[in-house]
Write an enzyme that holds these catalytic residues in place. Structure first.
Site, short mmCIF file in Angstrom:
data_model
loop_
_atom_site.label_atom_id
_atom_site.label_comp_id
_atom_site.label_asym_id
_atom_site.label_seq_id
_atom_site.Cartn_x
_atom_site.Cartn_y
_atom_site.Cartn_z
N MET A 69 0.81 -1.22 0.00
CA MET A 69 0.00 0.00 0.00
C MET A 69 0.85 1.28 0.00
SD MET A 69 -2.95 -1.25 -0.27
CE MET A 69 -4.07 0.09 0.11
N ARG A 70 1.90 1.26 -0.79
CA ARG A 70 2.75 2.45 -0.93
C ARG A 70 2.93 2.69 -2.42
NH1 ARG A 70 3.19 5.39 3.04
NH2 ARG A 70 5.09 6.27 2.19
N ASN A 113 2.74 -5.18 -10.57
CA ASN A 113 1.71 -4.90 -9.56
C ASN A 113 0.43 -5.62 -9.96
OD1 ASN A 113 0.47 -3.63 -7.29
ND2 ASN A 113 -0.50 -2.17 -8.69
N HIS A 128 -3.69 -5.31 -9.57
CA HIS A 128 -4.71 -4.31 -9.24
C HIS A 128 -6.09 -4.91 -9.43
CE1 HIS A 128 -6.22 -0.27 -8.61
NE2 HIS A 128 -7.07 -0.49 -9.60
N THR A 149 5.38 1.73 -13.56
CA THR A 149 6.16 2.88 -14.01
C THR A 149 5.94 4.00 -12.99
OG1 THR A 149 4.30 3.74 -15.28
CG2 THR A 149 5.82 2.25 -16.45
N LEU A 192 0.84 6.22 -11.46
CA LEU A 192 0.04 5.31 -10.62
C LEU A 192 -0.84 4.39 -11.46
CD1 LEU A 192 -0.87 4.47 -7.77
CD2 LEU A 192 -2.65 6.22 -7.92
N ASP A 193 -0.66 3.09 -11.27
CA ASP A 193 -1.50 2.05 -11.90
C ASP A 193 -1.59 2.21 -13.42
OD1 ASP A 193 -2.00 0.97 -9.40
OD2 ASP A 193 -3.85 2.10 -9.11
N GLN A 232 -9.82 -14.64 -9.11
CA GLN A 232 -9.11 -14.48 -10.39
C GLN A 232 -7.70 -13.92 -10.18
OE1 GLN A 232 -10.11 -15.62 -13.36
NE2 GLN A 232 -11.76 -16.48 -12.13
N GLU A 233 -7.55 -13.08 -9.16
CA GLU A 233 -6.21 -12.55 -8.85
C GLU A 233 -5.24 -13.69 -8.59
OE1 GLU A 233 -5.76 -9.32 -6.03
OE2 GLU A 233 -7.88 -8.81 -6.20
C1 GRF Z 1 -5.47 -7.35 -3.64
O1 GRF Z 1 -6.84 -7.13 -3.94
C2 GRF Z 1 -4.59 -6.71 -4.67
O2 GRF Z 1 -5.13 -6.74 -5.97
C3 GRF Z 1 -4.50 -5.29 -4.18
O3 GRF Z 1 -4.42 -5.41 -2.79
C4 GRF Z 1 -5.07 -6.61 -2.37
C5 GRF Z 1 -4.06 -7.39 -1.58
O4 GRF Z 1 -4.59 -8.55 -1.02
N1 GRF Z 1 -3.37 -4.61 -4.78
P1 GRF Z 1 -3.62 -9.62 -0.40
O5 GRF Z 1 -2.80 -8.94 0.68
O6 GRF Z 1 -2.76 -10.16 -1.50
O7 GRF Z 1 -4.52 -10.68 0.16
#
Ligand code: GRF
Length: 201
Positions: free
Chosen positions: A91-92, A108, A110, A142, A145-146, A174-175
């Site tokens: 979160m930075r 990253n 997202h 880059t 941001l995002d 899905q992540e």
């Molecule tokens: C995820 O939703 C990711 O896409 C976002 O932050 C969240 C992190 O979740 N950047 P975790 O710590 O991996 O469970």
């Protein structure tokens, strides 16, 4: 590309876990050299320890500048010979010194279909906007941001009965598939950047 990963986290670390699992299942040919958290309480630290991975807590507090902090991060990564940096709920906003040290080698994840819904709580932004499709984006980092080249995206439907949390859970599933796949793609090195586009060779 050197297959030693440095994973940066701030929280529960479920995406970190998806990388750990993909490596142990041999879906991903890589090693996690270090997990760095800026938060001492991050749940992901325990996940890393349980997997026998070195952890470093490097708080972002107390540095005289953001660049100094980013230089310290780069140092921790470089001393462990990390080749690819994976932000996983870190979160930075990462800045100049780290991006320069790892040009084209920071990923990253997202939880939205970029370029829509940048920044924090993208799931809520998408939900409240009323989109019918959302998803996940893995992109190169880059200075904007995002906004770096998109490596991979996966979509999920937004259902009428959804809440922010049910949508977030569907995206998270899905992540966990997308991140190991994208890391593997990038490590394979058979790609190039054309303008803003990540193109496979
Ligand atoms: C995820 O939703 C990711 O896409 C976002 O932050 C969240 C992190 O979740 N950047 P975790 O710590 O991996 O469970």
């Amino acid at each position: 590309m050197n297959r030693r990963l440095g994973v940066l986290i701030s929280g529960r670390g479920s995406n970190l876990q998806s990388l750990i699992d993909a490596i142990s299942d041999r879906r991903l040919d890589a090693t996690i050299a270090v997990v760095i958290s800026n938060e001492p309480q991050a749940g992901g630290i325990e996940r890393a320890r349980a997997a026998g991975i070195e952890t470093v807590v490097l708080s972002h507090r107390g540095w005289s500048s953001r660049d100094d902090y980013d230089r310290a991060l780069a140092h921790e990564l470089q001393t462990r010979d990390v080749g690819l940096v994976c932000l996983a709920g870190f979160m930075r906003i990462v800045g100049g010194p780290l991006i320069d040290a790892y040009a084209g080698a920071i990923l990253n994840i997202h939880p939205a279909l970029l370029p829509s819904f940048v920044g924090v709580d993208a799931q809520r932004q998408a939900f409240e906007h009323g989109v019918k499709v959302s998803g996940v984006t893995v992109h190169l980092v880059t200075g904007d941001l995002d906004a770096g080249p998109i490596v991979l995206q996966r979509t999920v439907p937004v259902l009428d009965g959804d809440t922010r949390d049910t949508l977030a859970a569907r995206i998270l599933e899905q992540e966990h598939a997308a991140y190991p796949e994208a890391v593997s793609l990038v490590l394979d090195g058979r790609w190039k950047i054309e303008g803003r586009r990540f193109v496979r060779l």
